[in-house]
Design an enzyme around this catalytic site. Structure first.
Site, PDB file in Angstrom:
ATOM      1  N   SER A 140       9.367   3.246   5.793  1.00  0.00           N
ATOM      2  CA  SER A 140       7.919   3.043   5.828  1.00  0.00           C
ATOM      3  C   SER A 140       7.196   4.315   6.223  1.00  0.00           C
ATOM      4  O   SER A 140       7.779   5.250   6.791  1.00  0.00           O
ATOM      5  CB  SER A 140       7.568   1.929   6.823  1.00  0.00           C
ATOM      6  N   THR A 165     -11.225  -9.056   4.252  1.00  0.00           N
ATOM      7  CA  THR A 165     -10.702 -10.263   4.902  1.00  0.00           C
ATOM      8  C   THR A 165      -9.226 -10.490   4.579  1.00  0.00           C
ATOM      9  O   THR A 165      -8.721 -11.604   4.715  1.00  0.00           O
ATOM     10  CB  THR A 165     -11.504 -11.503   4.451  1.00  0.00           C
ATOM     11  N   CYS A 214       0.813  -1.212   0.000  1.00  0.00           N
ATOM     12  CA  CYS A 214       0.000   0.000   0.000  1.00  0.00           C
ATOM     13  C   CYS A 214       0.847   1.263   0.000  1.00  0.00           C
ATOM     14  O   CYS A 214       0.335   2.359  -0.213  1.00  0.00           O
ATOM     15  CB  CYS A 214      -0.946   0.009   1.203  1.00  0.00           C
TER      16      CYS A 214
END
Length: 460
Positions: free
Chosen positions: A117, A198, A58
């Site tokens: 990150s 999920t 992401c």
């Protein structure tokens, strides 16, 4: 040589990353297909694609290649991403940075250690990089060079986590997001929670909620793909059909939206509710922009997880950077040593051929038992004698003398090993400073297919 492209949250908005990573799962197969088609058209020696690893998360899209052709490989990667993302090729080129050899290792090791990150020190990235490598390996897309690169990366990430924990100190992005939600809700112990999705973030979110004392009965899960029953059974939470999304959202205090299916949660799902926090954790946002305008509703996205490193962590961060530098040096030494493998192999082969001729003569002229004993003795002596040159080669390579060793080897033994080393491998060495300046924008590395407009050129 190593070549890499990177597009990350450090340089781009998350919306741009979302567009670039569309259908990133098909990139490896497309790269292989394009390389096979183009290699027949290229002039001169050298492979276009010896190996590849694609890391898509992401926060980043990064492609690592083992190639003999830097500029051609950059063009290959840009064309592939333009195809999978359906974005104009010139726009893709303006979004990526490119580098070759040592700076590639420096970047990957810092990434795997959590130092690049959105949440510095977060834990997921090491697992994501390992998954990307293992997927490429299982598909037969890696190479010896990439194997060495990533194995050193995994060791580096582990060393940073254990020796110099920094920032989030190995915590997940989901944990940081729940910290923000808890601050706004005054705690999570009594919160009613629904999770939309999920995938990895859903699993991490549910595990972190339960670690904080939120009971399974307080957590419901909705899947747009119909997997809520399987997920709920494995995590002990309550499955909720997608048709009941509105009712479940209105009853919840916290909504964790992480399916990545696009706009799932609309204003009408939460209109008129009391205090509600929505964590929008999918790169391809699940939440309609209008939700953030509703009274009583707070929407926190991936960008809200970004935090400056506190002053108390500066020393640990410096130590982590030193660990990265040490592992880069070890990898570089390994690459240099591998450059001399052909020399060692050639020497062993030449000696073995000479010895074999004498051993065969011995078996013809001497008794079988005597010949066998002498053969064993000769082979033991040769193994000891050849061990020392191999050790010298590794030491000399680690000290940056591989080229001189190869020349001396040719002078002494008359064996030319220069053709055995693929073009460009010598570039993994001391001439690189390790500076971020070694990365360059991809559209300045290889000419774009189409001329960019002035507005497009100034986008970044």
């Amino acid at each position: 040589m190593l070549a890499a492209l990177r597009a990350t949250h450090e340089h781009l908005d998350l919306e741009v990353l979302d567009a670039l990573t569309r259908d990133a799962a098909s990139l490896p197969a497309l790269l292989t297909e394009l390389a096979a088609a183009r290699e027949e058209e290229l002039e001169g020696p050298g492979a276009l694609l010896r190996g590849q690893v694609v890391v898509s998360t992401c926060n980043r899209l990064e492609i690592y290649l083992d190639t003999d052709r830097f500029h051609d490989s950059i063009a290959l990667m840009l064309d592939a991403v333009a195809t999978t993302s359906s974005l104009p090729r010139e726009q893709v080129a303006a979004c990526f940075d490119a580098a070759v050899d040592t700076p590639v290792a420096e970047h990957l090791y810092a990434v795997t250690s959590g130092l690049r990150s959105l949440v510095i020190g977060e834990a997921e990235i090491a697992g994501q990089v390992r998954h990307a490598y293992e997927t490429a390996r299982a598909q037969g897309r890696t190479s010896t060079l990439l194997h060495d690169l990533f194995q050193h990366a995994f060791r580096c990430g582990k060393a940073v986590t254990t020796q110099a924990p920094v920032g989030a100190a190995g915590r997940s992005g989901a944990a940081i997001a729940l910290d923000l939600a808890a601050a706004q809700l005054g705690g999570l112990a009594d919160a009613r929670v629904i999770v939309i999705g999920t995938g990895a973030y859903a699993r991490l979110g549910v595990a972190e909620l339960q670690r904080r004392g939120v009971t399974p009965a307080q957590i419901g899960v909705i899947s747009l793909s119909g997997r809520e029953d399987v997920f709920a059974a494995s995590h002990g939470v309550t499955p909720i059909p997608a048709t009941q999304l509105g009712a479940a959202a209105r009853a919840a205090d916290l909504v964790i939206a992480c399916s990545g299916h696009g706009t799932v949660l609309h204003p009408e799902h939460l209109e008129g509710v009391g205090r509600t926090v929505v964590l929008d954790l999918a790169l391809h946002s699940d939440v309609h922009p209008g939700v953030a305008d509703l009274a009583g509703v707070s929407v926190l996205g991936l960008a809200d997880l970004r935090r400056e490193l506190p002053p108390t962590d500066q020393a640990a961060y410096a130590q982590a950077q030193q660990i990265v530098a040490e592992h880069v040096a070890a990898f570089t030494a390994r690459c240099e040593a591998r450059r001399l493998d052909p020399a060692t192999a050639a020497l062993r082969q030449k000696v073995a051929e000479a010895a074999q001729a004498e051993i065969e003569r011995l078996h013809r002229d001497a008794a079988a038992e005597t010949a066998a004993q002498v053969e064993r003795s000769v082979r033991r002596i040769l193994a000891r004698v050849l061990h020392e040159p191999a050790q010298h080669a590794r030491r000399i390579a680690a000290e940056g003398g591989a080229e001189q060793y190869a020349q001396a080897f040719h002078t002494v033994f008359g064996i030319d090993i220069t053709a055995a080393a693929p073009p460009g491998t010598a570039r993994t060495g001391a001439e690189h400073t390790g500076s971020e300046q070694q990365w360059m924008r991809a559209d300045r590395t290889v000419p774009p297919v189409l001329a960019m407009t002035e507005a497009e050129t100034s986008q970044r």
